[in-house]
Structures are given as structure tokens and as C-alpha cells.
Design an enzyme around this catalytic site. Sequence first.
Site, short mmCIF file in Angstrom:
data_model
loop_
_atom_site.label_atom_id
_atom_site.label_comp_id
_atom_site.label_asym_id
_atom_site.label_seq_id
_atom_site.Cartn_x
_atom_site.Cartn_y
_atom_site.Cartn_z
N LEU A 239 0.86 -1.19 0.00
CA LEU A 239 0.00 0.00 0.00
C LEU A 239 0.89 1.24 0.00
CD1 LEU A 239 -2.95 0.41 -0.24
CD2 LEU A 239 -3.16 0.37 2.23
N HIS A 240 1.40 1.57 -1.20
CA HIS A 240 2.45 2.58 -1.34
C HIS A 240 2.03 3.96 -0.79
CE1 HIS A 240 4.45 -0.20 -4.15
NE2 HIS A 240 3.29 -0.31 -4.77
N ASP A 241 1.02 4.56 -1.43
CA ASP A 241 0.76 5.98 -1.22
C ASP A 241 0.32 6.35 0.20
OD1 ASP A 241 1.51 6.26 -3.83
OD2 ASP A 241 -0.52 6.43 -4.61
#
Length: 311
Positions: A239-241
Site C-alpha cells: 500500500l504505497h501511497d
Amino acid sequence: MALPIILDCDPGHDDAIAIVLALASPELDVKAITSSAGNQTPDKTLRNVLRMLTLLKRSDIPVAGGAVKPLMRELIIADNVHGESGLDGPALPEPSFAPQNCTAVELMAKTLRESPQPVTLVATGPQTNVALLLNSHPELHAKIARIVIMGGAMGLGNWTPAAEFNIYVDPEAAEIVFQSGIPVLMAGLDVTHKAQIHTADIERFRAIGNPISTIVAELLDFFLEYHKDEKWGFTGAPLHDPCTIAWLLKAELFTTVERWVGVETQGKYTQGMTVVDYYFLTGNKPNATVMVDVDREGFVDLLAERLKFYG
């Protein structure tokens, strides 16, 4: 006093969840949201910002669309990751309001000008809009507290062997941001690939049982499918952002180091690579705070806690 932020994003499943997290957090005052082209085409990412804010009943937040292509290159999109709409999976509402009649850079500049205190820019897509703002409004640099970006990596890339997608799309823009003299926080793949959401986490979010937590679970159902490819070796979906927003809310979840970062714009094999001077070999002074580790369980707990806000 809540921290004023401008969110520049290219939704995108993980961008959408970053919006959800930011707007569930009273510590943050989201002054504006601008869209960048990246995960999908500029018209689709703008529409997705409006759809998310319609869902969250936050049509009070000014929205503007950004540059349609990178500074010096043709646009590359990640439709293989995010689907035809950019937010495939759940049934999202159509936008109930229109964007501002101005560009992303104009909205950012206006927001900075009118803010009594410096504003934090959070950029979770390619850095095109932020670079255009920095180049066209040097007089506003002092109004920017810091720039928090999702992009880059000290190690492996996810779009090429060397480059992370957001930086690869517009490396010239990213280089402008890193060399701007404004404090930069880099949430790169070294950390975001550890911020994986597992199937059990998705079910935990779904069980919260409100309409927004259900949609987040459905976004993650879709996002997880792409990341099941064995080449990644993942047990979940990174879940990068939301790591950018989570750092603003709870910095103690993350381990960071101060380092110099440059962006490769020329290399035969390495275009878009963020070159992190981990061992201080260049003699350059650090220009970025670089995330290197995350407390995954604490990160998931924070998401679950904030999703209850929408109950």
C-alpha cells in the site's frame, strides 16, 4: 492546529486510500487536491479524485487537474495495475461537483499564497505538477513546509529493474523536486513493499462495516490480484501511497535516514532511478529524509482505526 496539506495524486487504488486516510484524520487540513497523470490518463485520474470526494461527501475541497504529460517525455500509465478506470473494483459514485476552472499549479499557488502558515505538499504520483509549481513560482518556495513524495527506491525498481514507476514517468520533474532546497521526505519501495496489506487485513477493514471501509476493502480486493504474481514474492499488496499520510500522522511507525538523493535522467539502463547516497560517498549534503523501514502491524492498525471515522 491541524497541519495544512495539498495532496497531488493520480488515483489509483493506493492514492484513493491515501485520500480516505487523510480525510479521516483531524490532525490534517486538506486545503486542495490536484490530479496528476500516471496510474491512468489525466482525465481519468481527475475524475477519480472527484469520485472519491463525492463518495466521502467532501465537495468543499477544491480540486484541479494537472499536466497532461511529463515535462519532457510521453506519458506512460499503469493501467495493468489499476484497471481501465484507474479504480477498478468497487462501484463508485459519479462526480457530484466540478473541478476548479484553473490548473493544478494555479490552485496550488493560490492555496500557498492564501495560507497563513507553510503548507506540506504530498505528492503520490509523478512529480510533474510539483516541479511546474516550483519552477513557475520561486516566490512561493518559502510557503512550502516540506514535500512528501511516494516514489523511488534505494534498491530495486518496480517498473524497470532500477526505477520505481512514479519517478520513471517523469524523472526530470523528480530531479527538480529533490534539488529544490525544500525539505523532501521520500517514501520509496524499500518501505512501501513492506507496508503490505494481507487478506486478513482486508477482511478486518470489511468487518468495520461502514460504507467507506467496505469500499476500501473492495479496492484492495482488486489491487491484491495484480500483486499475486509470483515474480514479486509478496504475501499481500503493498500500500504505497498511504505511507505518506501515515508518516504525517504517526512518524514513529517509520524508520528514516537523512541522505542525498539524485535522479538519473540519462542512463541507458537506469533512467528514473533514485540514487541514494547511503554511505555519504559523494560529499553532497543530505537533501531528503528517506524511509527505510515500517512497523507493518502499526500501519494496518492506523488504517483500521481511521476507517472507523466513517461509521
